[in-house]
Design an enzyme around this catalytic site. Structure first.
Site, PDB file in Angstrom:
ATOM      1  N   GLU A  80       0.823  -1.215   0.000  1.00 28.31           N
ATOM      2  CA  GLU A  80       0.000   0.000   0.000  1.00 28.31           C
ATOM      3  C   GLU A  80       0.861   1.270   0.000  1.00 28.31           C
ATOM      4  O   GLU A  80       1.690   1.466   0.892  1.00 28.31           O
ATOM      5  CB  GLU A  80      -0.900  -0.002   1.246  1.00 28.31           C
ATOM      6  CG  GLU A  80      -1.934   1.101   1.226  1.00 28.31           C
ATOM      7  CD  GLU A  80      -2.936   1.000   2.382  1.00 28.31           C
ATOM      8  OE1 GLU A  80      -2.800   0.104   3.236  1.00 28.31           O
ATOM      9  OE2 GLU A  80      -3.844   1.836   2.408  1.00 28.31           O
ATOM     10  N   LYS A 256      -6.896  -0.490  11.993  1.00 22.66           N
ATOM     11  CA  LYS A 256      -6.299  -1.010  10.741  1.00 22.66           C
ATOM     12  C   LYS A 256      -5.130  -0.120  10.320  1.00 22.66           C
ATOM     13  O   LYS A 256      -4.091  -0.601   9.862  1.00 22.66           O
ATOM     14  CB  LYS A 256      -7.362  -1.079   9.636  1.00 22.66           C
ATOM     15  CG  LYS A 256      -6.867  -1.672   8.315  1.00 22.66           C
ATOM     16  CD  LYS A 256      -6.301  -0.635   7.352  1.00 22.66           C
ATOM     17  CE  LYS A 256      -5.850  -1.278   6.050  1.00 22.66           C
ATOM     18  NZ  LYS A 256      -5.135  -0.334   5.166  1.00 22.66           N
ATOM     19  N   ASP A 272       4.998 -13.929  11.867  1.00 18.67           N
ATOM     20  CA  ASP A 272       3.627 -14.381  11.601  1.00 18.67           C
ATOM     21  C   ASP A 272       2.671 -13.196  11.810  1.00 18.67           C
ATOM     22  O   ASP A 272       2.324 -12.860  12.938  1.00 18.67           O
ATOM     23  CB  ASP A 272       3.332 -15.539  12.572  1.00 18.67           C
ATOM     24  CG  ASP A 272       1.910 -16.057  12.479  1.00 18.67           C
ATOM     25  OD1 ASP A 272       1.075 -15.424  11.797  1.00 18.67           O
ATOM     26  OD2 ASP A 272       1.637 -17.098  13.103  1.00 18.67           O
ATOM     27  N   HIS A 370      -2.012  10.512   0.119  1.00 15.48           N
ATOM     28  CA  HIS A 370      -2.083   9.109  -0.287  1.00 15.48           C
ATOM     29  C   HIS A 370      -2.134   9.005  -1.810  1.00 15.48           C
ATOM     30  O   HIS A 370      -1.387   8.242  -2.416  1.00 15.48           O
ATOM     31  CB  HIS A 370      -3.327   8.476   0.349  1.00 15.48           C
ATOM     32  CG  HIS A 370      -3.527   7.036  -0.011  1.00 15.48           C
ATOM     33  ND1 HIS A 370      -2.711   6.033   0.454  1.00 15.48           N
ATOM     34  CD2 HIS A 370      -4.445   6.443  -0.809  1.00 15.48           C
ATOM     35  CE1 HIS A 370      -3.123   4.875  -0.026  1.00 15.48           C
ATOM     36  NE2 HIS A 370      -4.176   5.101  -0.812  1.00 15.48           N
TER      37      HIS A 370
HETATM   38  P1  HMG Z   1       4.129  15.660   3.177  1.00 15.66           P
HETATM   39  O1  HMG Z   1       3.577  16.797   3.968  1.00 15.66           O
HETATM   40  O2  HMG Z   1       4.172  15.776   1.701  1.00 15.66           O
HETATM   41  O3  HMG Z   1       5.565  15.323   3.742  1.00 15.66           O
HETATM   42  O4  HMG Z   1       3.335  14.362   3.610  1.00 15.66           O
HETATM   43  P2  HMG Z   1       6.776  16.319   3.923  1.00 15.66           P
HETATM   44  O5  HMG Z   1       7.131  16.850   2.588  1.00 15.66           O
HETATM   45  O6  HMG Z   1       6.514  17.276   5.044  1.00 15.66           O
HETATM   46  O7  HMG Z   1       7.943  15.318   4.388  1.00 15.66           O
HETATM   47  C1  HMG Z   1       8.118  14.969   5.759  1.00 15.66           C
HETATM   48  C2  HMG Z   1       8.764  13.611   5.823  1.00 15.66           C
HETATM   49  O8  HMG Z   1       7.829  12.624   5.377  1.00 15.66           O
HETATM   50  C3  HMG Z   1       9.951  13.438   4.918  1.00 15.66           C
HETATM   51  O9  HMG Z   1      11.083  13.921   5.571  1.00 15.66           O
HETATM   52  C4  HMG Z   1       9.998  11.953   4.725  1.00 15.66           C
HETATM   53  O10 HMG Z   1      10.574  11.323   5.813  1.00 15.66           O
HETATM   54  C5  HMG Z   1       8.510  11.616   4.653  1.00 15.66           C
HETATM   55  P3  HMG Z   1      12.408  14.297   4.697  1.00 15.66           P
HETATM   56  O11 HMG Z   1      12.942  13.047   4.133  1.00 15.66           O
HETATM   57  O12 HMG Z   1      11.961  15.250   3.630  1.00 15.66           O
HETATM   58  O13 HMG Z   1      13.323  14.886   5.713  1.00 15.66           O
HETATM   59  N1  HMG Z   1       8.046  11.634   3.261  1.00 15.66           N
HETATM   60  C6  HMG Z   1       8.245  10.629   2.393  1.00 15.66           C
HETATM   61  N2  HMG Z   1       8.870   9.452   2.538  1.00 15.66           N
HETATM   62  C7  HMG Z   1       8.904   8.645   1.472  1.00 15.66           C
HETATM   63  N3  HMG Z   1       8.345   8.941   0.282  1.00 15.66           N
HETATM   64  C8  HMG Z   1       7.719  10.098   0.097  1.00 15.66           C
HETATM   65  C9  HMG Z   1       7.650  11.007   1.185  1.00 15.66           C
HETATM   66  N4  HMG Z   1       7.099  12.226   1.340  1.00 15.66           N
HETATM   67  C10 HMG Z   1       7.367  12.584   2.614  1.00 15.66           C
HETATM   68  N5  HMG Z   1       7.189  10.377  -1.101  1.00 15.66           N
HETATM   69  C11 HMG Z   1       2.530  12.142   3.485  1.00 15.66           C
HETATM   70  C12 HMG Z   1       3.099  13.331   2.701  1.00 15.66           C
HETATM   71  C13 HMG Z   1       2.044  11.099   2.503  1.00 15.66           C
HETATM   72  C14 HMG Z   1       3.643  11.564   4.350  1.00 15.66           C
HETATM   73  C15 HMG Z   1       1.373  12.671   4.398  1.00 15.66           C
HETATM   74  O14 HMG Z   1       0.370  13.255   3.588  1.00 15.66           O
HETATM   75  C16 HMG Z   1       0.755  11.601   5.243  1.00 15.66           C
HETATM   76  O15 HMG Z   1       1.288  11.166   6.237  1.00 15.66           O
HETATM   77  N6  HMG Z   1      -0.458  11.145   4.880  1.00 15.66           N
HETATM   78  C17 HMG Z   1      -1.110  10.038   5.538  1.00 15.66           C
HETATM   79  C18 HMG Z   1      -0.929   8.825   4.675  1.00 15.66           C
HETATM   80  C19 HMG Z   1      -1.441   7.552   5.337  1.00 15.66           C
HETATM   81  O16 HMG Z   1      -1.773   7.495   6.489  1.00 15.66           O
HETATM   82  N7  HMG Z   1      -1.472   6.491   4.555  1.00 15.66           N
HETATM   83  C20 HMG Z   1      -1.907   5.200   4.994  1.00 15.66           C
HETATM   84  C21 HMG Z   1      -2.762   4.600   3.939  1.00 15.66           C
HETATM   85  S1  HMG Z   1      -4.403   5.116   4.109  1.00 15.66           S
HETATM   86  C22 HMG Z   1      -5.042   3.873   5.178  1.00 15.66           C
HETATM   87  O17 HMG Z   1      -5.217   2.770   4.797  1.00 15.66           O
HETATM   88  C23 HMG Z   1      -5.181   4.095   6.631  1.00 15.66           C
HETATM   89  C24 HMG Z   1      -6.389   4.844   7.120  1.00 15.66           C
HETATM   90  O18 HMG Z   1      -7.606   4.302   6.685  1.00 15.66           O
HETATM   91  C25 HMG Z   1      -6.304   4.734   8.635  1.00 15.66           C
HETATM   92  C26 HMG Z   1      -7.358   5.488   9.342  1.00 15.66           C
HETATM   93  O19 HMG Z   1      -8.459   5.653   8.810  1.00 15.66           O
HETATM   94  O20 HMG Z   1      -7.071   5.883  10.507  1.00 15.66           O
HETATM   95  C27 HMG Z   1      -6.296   6.252   6.667  1.00 15.66           C
END
Ligand code: HMG
Length: 418
Positions: A80, A256, A272, A370
């Site tokens: 994911e 989740k 596991d 995401h």
């Molecule tokens: P952003 O604001 O673009 O990040 O967030 P940033 O530019 O401020 O970067 C901060 C740091 O994030 C970076 O530090 C990296 O460590 C990391 P730096 O290296 O620059 O010093 N980072 C990345 N690492 C790898 N690849 C990248 C990347 N971009 C930043 N491309 C972010 C972007 C996606 C992190 C933010 O919007 C976020 O955290 N979103 C939440 C995403 C999430 O939770 N996804 C899970 C899947 S959805 C799900 O299934 C779960 C859910 O249903 C659970 C629930 O309902 O509670 C949502």
């Protein structure tokens, strides 16, 4: 801390070089990591039945984790998008203090089920008078493993009412050292069976460990400072947390999101993940209604404190790990010395993923971050080649149109015309 900022902007080759230096990886480790089909089919054929192939998952590294003042880069195996980025972002926002974590001793529960007892009402006193004898047989069986810290710690017994009448259940508590414990527990329970039958009569049915590993929990906490994450994120996470605590439909998704992080580390380390999922969700419902595995509160400085506690029955030794060369390299990158330390990492990652998801959900919405990352998978799925995916994803995000038709339009624009 070794600086991993911008790690995600590097090429795979550059990332491998960075992690080689961080974790002292050997050329063999590197070639394993680069071989995305690293599980040899002849090994796979010995692990499970009727093998015809192997399934592969991407392995990424979450950065910025400081746990009990030790830096970790955390391998996560997951399909994911945005989970690894989310964990890294939340961990970065927790700095400079990072996470404080602890684990219980690796004590697991094993159960023996006795049915058709000749005298159910006398079972408890019979148990009490033979408790030491039962313990002695079980301890004897585990003697060869004592050098690894494995030990039978105790046994208790309980008469329960079931839809099939009264049953007597024995609960063993066993320290399983750095193993996951399933084989050790089940072996001990089977070894003690004939003694139990001799004492109680009746019939022995199940002899099996419990995945509700309440004596083998890990916990982690972190403080997200108001001055760093801002008022809206703190209030948003508090509202999201309150929603999960009050509503099981939301709580299932909330938990989740925690397990997104936890299970991907569990998979990466060759553990596991079904037992971890079973343990986490049953613990979330243990002694009350189904609850959040995390807790949040605002401290006296107005900062957000996050806390998580969950069962972490994972191993750093054992046949499943030893037969997976990648798992051994993953554990080397992680640098954990024991199953308890691995449990602390799991707790910290679960909390980080929860904080990141709640922050995004309660402010800008989950789709923005995401979908930006999911866009690469959308592009590949709609026909883009690997070297076109980043460009197509960037255009999809800019145009905020993630449809297959849009990928096709973009591809026809960026591909050289024949
Ligand atoms: P952003 O604001 O673009 O990040 O967030 P940033 O530019 O401020 O970067 C901060 C740091 O994030 C970076 O530090 C990296 O460590 C990391 P730096 O290296 O620059 O010093 N980072 C990345 N690492 C790898 N690849 C990248 C990347 N971009 C930043 N491309 C972010 C972007 C996606 C992190 C933010 O919007 C976020 O955290 N979103 C939440 C995403 C999430 O939770 N996804 C899970 C899947 S959805 C799900 O299934 C779960 C859910 O249903 C659970 C629930 O309902 O509670 C949502």
């Amino acid at each position: 801390m070794v600086d991993f900022s911008g790690f995600y902007k590097l090429s795979v080759k550059e990332r491998l070089e960075r992690v080689r230096l961080f974790a002292n990886l050997t050329p063999e480790d590197l070639s394993l990591l680069q071989d995305s089909g690293a599980l040899d089919l002849s090994v796979a054929d010995k692990l499970v039945e009727n093998v015809i192939g192997a399934v592969h998952l991407p392995l990424g590294l979450a950065t910025n984790f400081l746990i009990n003042n030790k830096q970790y880069v955390v391998p996560m195996a997951i399909e994911e998008p945005s989970v690894i980025a989310a964990a890294s972002k939340a961990a970065k926002l927790s700095l400079p203090s990072g996470f404080t974590a602890s684990s219980d001793d690796p004590v697991m529960i094993g159960q023996i089920q006795l049915v058709n007892l000749p005298d159910p009402s006398g079972a408890v006193s019979l148990f009490e008078s033979h408790q030491n004898e039962i313990l002695a047989v079980a301890s004897d069986f585990l003697k060869p493993k004592e050098k690894y810290g494995c030990k039978v710690l105790g046994v208790s017994g309980q008469l329960i009412d079931t839809i099939r009448g009264k049953m007597f259940i024995l609960f063993f508590q066993i320290n399983v050292g750095d193993a996951q414990g399933a084989n050790m527990i089940n072996g001990t329970l089977e070894a003690v069976s004939s003694k139990i039958r001799e004492i109680f009569g009746g019939q022995i049915r199940l002899r099996i460990l419990s995945n509700l590993a309440i004596y083998r929990k890990s916990r982690a906490s972190a403080i997200w400072k108001r001055s760093i994450v801002g008022e809206d994120v703190i209030e948003g996470v508090m509202d999201a947390y309150a929603f999960a605590e009050a509503d099981p439909y939301r709580c299932a998704t909330h938990n989740k999101g925690i397990m997104n992080g936890v299970s991907s580390v569990v998979v990466a380390t060759g553990n596991d993940w079904r037992s971890i999922e079973a343990g986490a969700h049953s613990y979330a419902a243990f002694l009350s209604t189904y609850r959040s595995l995390t807790k949040y509160w605002i401290d006296k400085n107005g900062d957000l404190v996050g806390f998580i506690e969950l069962p972490t029955a994972v191993a750093t030794v054992g046949p499943a790990i030893n037969s997976s060369p990648t798992a051994k390299t993953v554990l080397k990158i992680l640098g954990v010395k024991s199953s308890s330390e691995l449990g602390m990492v799991l707790a910290a990652v679960g909390l980080a993923n929860n904080f990141a998801a709640l922050s995004a959900l309660s402010t800008e919405g989950i789709q923005k971050g995401h979908m930006k990352l999911h866009a690469r998978a959308v592009a590949l799925n709609a026909g883009a080649k690997a070297d076109e995916a980043d460009l197509v994803a960037a255009i999809l995000s800019k145009e905020n149109d993630f449809s297959t038709a849009n990928v096709h339009k973009i591809l026809s624009r960026i591909r050289p015309q024949k």
